[in-house]
Design an enzyme around this catalytic site. Structure first.
Site, mmCIF file in Angstrom:
data_model
loop_
_atom_site.group_PDB
_atom_site.id
_atom_site.type_symbol
_atom_site.label_atom_id
_atom_site.label_comp_id
_atom_site.label_asym_id
_atom_site.label_seq_id
_atom_site.Cartn_x
_atom_site.Cartn_y
_atom_site.Cartn_z
ATOM 1 N N TYR A 440 0.814 -1.239 0.000
ATOM 2 C CA TYR A 440 0.000 0.000 0.000
ATOM 3 C C TYR A 440 0.839 1.277 0.000
ATOM 4 O O TYR A 440 2.038 1.229 0.092
ATOM 5 C CB TYR A 440 -1.081 -0.028 1.067
ATOM 6 C CG TYR A 440 -0.725 -0.113 2.538
ATOM 7 C CD1 TYR A 440 0.533 0.126 3.046
ATOM 8 C CD2 TYR A 440 -1.749 -0.419 3.455
ATOM 9 C CE1 TYR A 440 0.776 0.059 4.401
ATOM 10 C CE2 TYR A 440 -1.509 -0.496 4.810
ATOM 11 C CZ TYR A 440 -0.246 -0.248 5.276
ATOM 12 O OH TYR A 440 -0.007 -0.309 6.608
ATOM 13 N N GLU A 441 0.130 2.380 -0.200
ATOM 14 C CA GLU A 441 0.791 3.692 -0.420
ATOM 15 C C GLU A 441 1.738 3.643 -1.607
ATOM 16 O O GLU A 441 2.770 4.324 -1.626
ATOM 17 C CB GLU A 441 1.546 4.168 0.828
ATOM 18 C CG GLU A 441 0.738 4.227 2.101
ATOM 19 C CD GLU A 441 -0.498 5.105 2.013
ATOM 20 O OE1 GLU A 441 -0.585 5.935 1.101
ATOM 21 O OE2 GLU A 441 -1.401 4.928 2.854
ATOM 22 N N GLY A 442 1.359 2.896 -2.635
ATOM 23 C CA GLY A 442 2.232 2.700 -3.805
ATOM 24 C C GLY A 442 3.055 1.452 -3.599
ATOM 25 O O GLY A 442 3.877 1.402 -2.677
#
Lengths: 600, 600
Positions: A440-442
């Site tokens: 997550y978050e890229g």
């Protein structure tokens, strides 16, 4: 039963000798961070998370969150009471501005506390963690009225906050967002759409949740340049600050996930919900990146933090469990078997974990210092240098921190043998929890592309040149001291590999950008080796200096020197392999026709 | 929904061009393995597992096994009916001797089928898998009466089988076993003790379960030399083959595990259960190793097999999911975004998975061939060579196969981004299932110690010298062909790194065995690179030869050549780093006092 003790001694060593907190006392806000205050934060904050949050970690995993028919979500047993104590104690307000009820401490100090909180209970820590991202965006992009309305209660923790980016058809590619924002006569917008994977999207910890939502206004272009950011409270807030009617936003379902069960991951339905523009229309991406960059550093910290707890437990187990004999003959002939600690491969696993967790701790805190300096340093040059460094290192801290975090959690589980696979021992939870941080978050692949595709070339490569210069200078200086000469020599070699890989990108990337993309993750890890190597060089140099001066705890300083040597001999050799993989280029990566990937 | 298609074309290519099934037609039993028969096994067996077992894989994970108050265990919905079909179809009898109802096919053929079965449903495949280990031990060490009594129904699958080694206080260190076997007047023994982590220890698939149990007879020495092996049926078997009374062995509980939920992992209580000695008293360890070596190869195969399914799904997802644009400009301008396949890092992940799964498939099947040749080859020299090679490679196939299996499963999950973390997509199950294979049947650290501590030096290093000679000769031969010269050159370099590491062990191990132990896992992976590299050299050479002759499917052969190049450029570079880590030796690994591992 799993255990966790905040590594206060190590944090203090890093703050003193790597971050150099005292050398920055002239920076705005740093004067308040006296050694006594910092000690109190580490000791008291560490005690709070170890005593209140850690005991809820396993039950949070086993019970998870529950969504009820009315769309409300109940957090695991104990979370609500623990959160109440968290708010009362004020641990969430450390680095927030005083104007909104914060304590205005340096970011680096609150980061040290954050690590402990995540180590104690990652799923719990995400509730205030997500709120911090939303606070960061409102602080920079919100209007004065928005700040006044939302920030005090978000800072105190009375209200939660979220970031709503992802939709079913788009994660990385935010240009594909379909959520719509229709302007209303009163200046508000009606928000309609579905957001998925919204951490802490709905829960019972707070009276209100302030959602920051990416959406498109009518006629906005079909790309990421058409995105705007909106603030959408779960419960409307009256002008006097009291709570009003429920807004048209609700949790449609919660996901069944591999881990972080204690955090509610929600599908959020916006059914004409009332929201207000944050910042300018169609400038949502820039606002989003404020949340995102803060969040990415926080996620990198998650890698380290979960690994630390897994590592600590593996050390305890290796000291308790007796199995087999030392290769050099029985270490404890009076016992039926020696402890796992006598086995070189068990030690190899524990040393890898120790070398990475301590190295990453230094890197995360040094990175947090750059965030402080970027905003608060006295000169433009210092601010620019800090901004360059943290811009370059944010994807590295996120990507390498979480890749290594997962690897260490897995290694720590391995020390337990079969017991590591059984839920009650707690080790497999760390692996499952750590796994999400790589995604997550890229995803870490996206981090690597951010590094090689944006950060590397920005401003003519100024940031990476600055890193090369810093590492080069410190390597040169350390070669003169016999205590650090070998380490410096090996780090210098790794730096050389990174410089060669950088040159290779420059020489080949223009001709075919896939040559850069194909080596992106290897380059991210190569940068991680050099940056973490710099941290170990500083720790080793400080340890050697203190030892020579007869200061400090000799056993602790010796441990730093041994672990630095392990890092140099056992971890840095990967640098050469990473460079050679990069120099393999894109040809064999891209040559295969899609339909030939399945051999059936 | 997850998908699985048996990679029949690739298996066939490996059997033909790496294993060389036709070249061994003179080996006992191989004549029966005609191309048509083998095709039928792969096609029909593959269809069976894909259609019957794979649809139960996710439900098996989600529902798991249930232990009832009476100690009975229910398998997940559908398992019992699927097992009935498995027994009826005879897929479990492929390589068993005809005397006990088997089909007497080569082990290499049944291994090819095993891979598919594990890929389709690892937890299910473990039920017959454990029985096979027990069959192997009884075949070699059982008395004629024991064979006649148990083997026909175990071979057919009507009865299950288990291996009972681990106890709460001992896993690796079997000298610590406490389970007692008291001789009785009738020649039987009364077995008393607790065994843990017993896979398939109790279930509802079969009428009887034949437990093979390690225990100590009175006065036996307090070491692994005091262990004996016993056969203990769950239900007593009368002389006429009918079932009698229930034996005093029962399942005390089942474990809650990270994965393989569809397989019951039992605590087994032996409360004066009736058992009979298998083979000689206090020679249990040798009998155990018969089960163990077969099981280790099977576990290595699990790594590959689970990785294959995860990889296949990642390929499908990468072709379906649209996100972002190719770095070289939109690949499909008419669509809102390109597929994941355009992104070099996504391809890099898929190519790593492809290069490892195909390479490991070849290595597992080539290893299985050595098992056949060890027992059936025409000359003593051939049998010895095969025994040497498989002895050396068993810990490598187990350790590297499962480390890479877990890594590939994780990588395939990564391709899915956030969806990979959600249970319903199925990817996170592969990671959780794959994880156990690194742990059981001897942790991978134990495999590495078996390799460097036993197999390497046995018979004056004869086995590793044989491997060096084979790789060296094939590298030399391949350098003459431009299509394989570069690959051969790079494999030759990796071989050189392995030879240097071997020399380093020889030069330093005598002085301090910890120098060898500290490098054991790196050496295992270095051997895995060279051995898998040999497989890729053979595949590339065959592909080049067939292409030049205008035979075979050109697209498939080109894919082999591209993937071999990827293996050489992107995977083999690790060899140099592994060697350098080994040469780091034990000093920094062993130097730290135990109490300094925790920095708090």
């Amino acid at each position: 039963m799993p255990q966790y003790t905040p590594p206060v001694r190590d944090t203090r060593f890093v703050l003193e000798h790597v971050v150099g907190l005292d050398r920055h006392a002239n920076v705005d806000g740093f004067a308040a961070a006296t050694p006594d205050t910092v000690d109190a934060v580490l000791e008291e904050g560490g005690r709070f998370v170890a005593e209140v949050l850690f005991p809820l970690n396993q039950v949070g995993d086993q019970q998870g969150c529950t969504r009820h028919e009315d769309g409300s979500v109940t957090t695991p047993p104990g979370f609500k009471e623990a959160y109440r104590q968290f708010v009362e104690s004020g641990w969430g307000t450390l680095s927030a501005p005083e104007a909104f009820g914060g304590q205005a401490m340096p970011h680096v100090v609150s980061t040290a506390f954050q690590e402990y909180m995540i180590s104690a209970n990652m799923a719990f820590a995400m509730y205030p963690g997500l709120a911090h991202g939303a606070i960061a965006a409102l602080l920079v992009k919100g209007s004065d009225a928005q700040k006044a309305k939302y920030l005090p209660k978000m800072v105190s923790g009375e209200w939660g906050g979220t970031m709503n980016l992802t939709e079913p058809q788009c994660g990385t590619d935010l240009g594909l967002i379909r959520t719509r924002a229709e302007p209303q006569a009163d200046g508000s917008y009606r928000i309609t759409g579905t957001k998925i994977f919204i951490s802490a999207g709905e829960h019972d910890l707070t009276d209100n949740i302030i959602h920051l939502v990416l959406a498109k206004t009518p006629g906005a272009p079909d790309s990421s340049k058409g995105i705007s950011l909106f603030v959408v409270p779960k419960v409307m807030v009256n002008d006097d600050g009291s709570l009003g009617a429920r807004n048209a936003v609700s949790c449609g379902s919660i996901e069944h996930k591999m881990g972080i069960h204690g955090n509610s991951t929600c599908v959020m339905n916006y059914d004409g919900a009332t929201g207000w523009l944050v910042g300018e229309e169609m400038k949502g991406l820039a606002a989003m990146f404020i949340m995102m960059n803060a969040a990415r550093l926080g996620v990198g910290l998650q890698g380290l933090a979960v690994a630390e707890t897994a590592y600590q437990n593996a050390v305890h187990y290796a000291r308790d469990r007796r199995q087999g004999r030392a290769l050099t003959g029985p270490a404890e002939p009076g016992e039926k078997a020696d402890t796992l600690f006598v086995h070189p491969d068990v030690r190899r696993m524990l040393m890898e974990a120790k070398a990475w967790t301590e190295g990453l701790r230094a890197l995360c805190l040094w990175g947090a210092l750059q965030v402080d300096l970027e905003h608060r340093a006295g000169t433009e040059d210092e601010r620019q240098m800090a901004a360059d460094l943290i811009g370059l290192l944010t994807p590295v801290i996120k990507g390498v921190g979480t890749d290594k975090g997962y690897e260490i959690a897995t290694t720590a589980q391995q020390v337990y043998g079969g017991h590591g696979y059984i839920q009650e021992w707690g080790m497999e939870q760390y692996v499952r929890d750590a796994r999400i941080a790589q995604i997550y978050e890229g995803t870490n692949g996206v981090q690597a592309m951010d590094l090689v595709g944006r950060k590397l070339a920005q401003n003519g490569g100024r940031a990476v040149q600055a890193l090369f210069r810093i590492v080069g200078e410190e390597v040169a200086a350390a070669k003169g001291d016999p205590a650090t000469a070998d380490f410096a020599d090996r780090l210098g070699k790794a730096l050389g590999e990174m410089q060669a890989a950088t040159m290779w990108f420059m020489a080949n990337g223009m001709q075919n950008p896939n040559h850069v993309g194909a080596g992106a993750v290897s380059y991210m890890h190569l940068t991680g080796l050099v940056a973490t190597g710099l941290m170990w060089l500083r720790m080793a140099s400080a340890a050697a200096r203190l030892k020579a001066a007869g200061e400090g705890d000799a056993a602790f300083l010796d441990a730093k020197l041994v672990t630095a040597r392990f890092f140099a001999e056992r971890i840095l050799p990967d640098a050469g392999a990473l460079r050679r993989k990069i120099e393999g280029g894109a040809d064999s990566v891209m040559a295969l026709p899609e339909e030939m990937f399945l051999a059936a």
